[in-house]
Motif scaffolding. Structure first.
Motif, short mmCIF file in Angstrom:
data_model
loop_
_atom_site.label_atom_id
_atom_site.label_comp_id
_atom_site.label_asym_id
_atom_site.label_seq_id
_atom_site.Cartn_x
_atom_site.Cartn_y
_atom_site.Cartn_z
N MET A 127 1.00 -1.19 -0.01
CA MET A 127 0.07 0.09 -0.04
C MET A 127 0.74 1.35 -0.17
O MET A 127 1.85 1.31 0.63
N ASN A 128 0.47 2.21 -0.80
CA ASN A 128 1.11 3.37 -0.79
C ASN A 128 0.71 4.51 0.28
O ASN A 128 -0.15 5.42 0.25
N ASP A 129 1.10 4.31 1.80
CA ASP A 129 1.01 5.16 2.58
C ASP A 129 1.84 6.41 2.92
O ASP A 129 3.10 6.26 2.27
N THR A 130 1.21 7.60 3.25
CA THR A 130 2.04 8.43 3.57
C THR A 130 2.82 8.62 4.90
O THR A 130 1.93 8.58 5.75
N THR A 131 3.98 8.56 5.05
CA THR A 131 4.83 8.53 6.22
C THR A 131 5.33 9.83 6.45
O THR A 131 5.66 10.54 5.81
N VAL A 132 4.96 10.22 7.75
CA VAL A 132 5.55 11.72 8.25
C VAL A 132 6.51 11.41 9.45
O VAL A 132 6.41 10.64 10.13
N THR A 133 7.22 12.61 9.61
CA THR A 133 7.95 12.51 10.86
C THR A 133 7.61 13.96 11.40
O THR A 133 7.85 15.13 10.85
N LEU A 134 6.81 14.00 12.73
CA LEU A 134 6.50 15.22 13.40
C LEU A 134 7.37 15.49 14.75
O LEU A 134 7.70 14.61 15.35
N VAL A 135 7.63 16.73 14.84
CA VAL A 135 8.46 17.13 15.92
C VAL A 135 7.56 18.01 16.82
O VAL A 135 7.07 19.08 16.08
N GLY A 136 7.32 17.90 18.21
CA GLY A 136 6.16 18.74 18.86
C GLY A 136 6.19 18.42 20.17
O GLY A 136 7.22 17.86 20.84
N ASN A 137 4.94 18.77 20.84
CA ASN A 137 4.78 18.37 22.25
C ASN A 137 3.35 17.47 22.43
O ASN A 137 2.55 17.70 21.61
N VAL A 138 3.76 16.80 23.42
CA VAL A 138 2.24 15.92 23.77
C VAL A 138 1.19 17.13 24.49
O VAL A 138 1.58 17.97 25.50
N ALA A 139 0.10 16.98 23.71
CA ALA A 139 -0.94 18.10 24.20
C ALA A 139 -1.86 17.44 25.25
O ALA A 139 -2.44 18.21 26.05
N THR A 140 -2.07 16.19 25.37
CA THR A 140 -2.99 15.67 26.24
C THR A 140 -2.44 14.33 26.70
O THR A 140 -1.40 13.77 26.42
N ALA A 141 -3.04 13.83 28.03
CA ALA A 141 -2.64 12.58 28.63
C ALA A 141 -2.81 11.64 27.71
O ALA A 141 -3.66 11.37 27.00
N VAL A 142 -1.83 10.43 27.74
CA VAL A 142 -1.75 9.32 26.80
C VAL A 142 -3.07 8.27 27.53
O VAL A 142 -2.96 8.32 28.63
N GLU A 143 -3.86 8.02 26.87
CA GLU A 143 -4.96 6.99 26.95
C GLU A 143 -4.54 5.73 26.60
O GLU A 143 -4.35 5.70 25.38
N TYR A 144 -4.43 4.91 27.35
CA TYR A 144 -4.14 3.25 27.14
C TYR A 144 -5.42 2.53 27.16
O TYR A 144 -6.08 2.45 28.37
N ARG A 145 -5.79 1.97 26.35
CA ARG A 145 -6.89 0.67 26.02
C ARG A 145 -6.28 -0.75 25.78
O ARG A 145 -5.83 -0.50 24.59
N ASP A 146 -6.88 -1.77 26.31
CA ASP A 146 -6.72 -3.02 25.74
C ASP A 146 -7.83 -3.34 24.82
O ASP A 146 -8.99 -3.05 25.16
N THR A 147 -7.69 -3.76 23.50
CA THR A 147 -8.55 -4.08 22.49
C THR A 147 -8.38 -5.64 22.15
O THR A 147 -7.61 -6.43 22.71
N ALA A 148 -9.38 -6.08 21.51
CA ALA A 148 -9.49 -7.74 20.86
C ALA A 148 -8.16 -7.69 19.90
O ALA A 148 -7.46 -9.04 19.98
N THR A 149 -7.47 -6.78 19.37
CA THR A 149 -6.30 -7.04 18.45
C THR A 149 -4.91 -6.32 19.17
O THR A 149 -4.02 -6.32 18.78
N GLY A 150 -5.02 -6.01 20.50
CA GLY A 150 -3.80 -5.65 21.19
C GLY A 150 -4.05 -4.23 21.63
O GLY A 150 -5.13 -3.60 21.24
N GLY A 151 -3.45 -3.90 22.68
CA GLY A 151 -3.43 -2.65 23.39
C GLY A 151 -3.13 -1.37 22.28
O GLY A 151 -2.41 -1.59 21.56
N VAL A 152 -3.73 -0.13 22.66
CA VAL A 152 -3.55 0.99 21.95
C VAL A 152 -3.78 2.04 22.73
O VAL A 152 -4.39 2.14 23.69
N ALA A 153 -2.60 2.93 22.42
CA ALA A 153 -2.44 4.19 23.10
C ALA A 153 -2.56 5.33 22.27
O ALA A 153 -2.37 5.35 21.07
N ARG A 154 -3.63 6.47 22.76
CA ARG A 154 -3.69 7.79 22.12
C ARG A 154 -3.76 8.74 22.63
O ARG A 154 -3.65 8.86 23.79
N PHE A 155 -3.22 9.95 22.11
CA PHE A 155 -2.94 11.26 22.59
C PHE A 155 -3.00 12.34 21.51
O PHE A 155 -2.79 12.00 20.23
N ARG A 156 -3.08 13.44 21.83
CA ARG A 156 -3.15 14.69 20.81
C ARG A 156 -1.73 15.32 20.79
O ARG A 156 -1.09 15.21 21.98
#
Length: 182
Positions: A1-30
């Motif tokens: 697949m032709n995905d667009t990959t990026v490299t971003l430099v910045g700051n964590v804006a929100t707390a990291v939320e971690y959840r366990d799912t059926a396909t493995g854990g996922v962490a999300r943040f802004r």
């Protein structure tokens, strides 16, 4: 697949939320990225507009991220970019997501001490077999959908981290050094 990959430099804006799912854990943040430009007229750096991204990290990357990152920390995020549009409250909105492939602290703005995640050893596992394969089965096939992946456990931090000690000694040495400018 032709995905667009990026490299971003910045700051964590929100707390990291971690959840366990059926396909493995996922962490999300802004993640906030602000461009800085040199203003020649004023002779100062000025901030440009801030862009916000929702970053998702799966499986062991997500678990390690949740254990290592907090709000305000500078990061470098590398991943697959996805732009989506949605209609909410009668308005069309655009969302920009990044599926992280790698995340690390921005060492141009501070120091960090890396600790390898401790993984349980399985003496009965066969070489080349997938984690979780039955011992003696010779299974080298990919794990089934919904298979449980072990979440890495961080080992305890040493009482005196050698990298911190070295940084403190270097800082103390530079503070006592006298520099003369002609």
């Amino acid at each position: 697949m032709n995905d667009t990959t990026v490299t971003l430099v910045g700051n964590v804006a929100t707390a990291v939320e971690y959840r366990d799912t059926a396909t493995g854990g996922v962490a999300r943040f802004r993640f906030a990225v602000t461009a800085r430009r040199w203003d020649r007229e004023k002779g100062l750096w000025s901030d440009g507009p801030t862009s916000f991204y929702t970053v998702s990290a799966w499986r062991s990357l997500g678990a390690n991220l949740a254990a290592s990152v907090s709000v305000g920390e500078p990061l470098v995020v590398h991943g697959r970019l996805r732009v989506r549009e949605d209609e909410r409250d009668g308005q069309r909105k655009t969302f920009v997501d990044v599926a992280a492939l790698a995340v690390g602290h921005d060492l141009s703005r501070g120091t960090a001490a890396f600790r390898r995640a401790a993984r349980p050893l399985r003496a009965e596992a066969e070489p080349g077999a997938w984690p979780g394969a039955e011992p003696g089965s010779g299974s080298r096939a990919e794990p089934q959908v919904g298979a449980v992946e072990r979440v890495p456990v961080l080992g305890p931090a040493p009482d005196r981290d050698p990298w911190t000690v070295a940084a403190e000694e270097a800082e103390a040495e530079s503070a006592t050094r006298l520099v003369t400018v002609p």
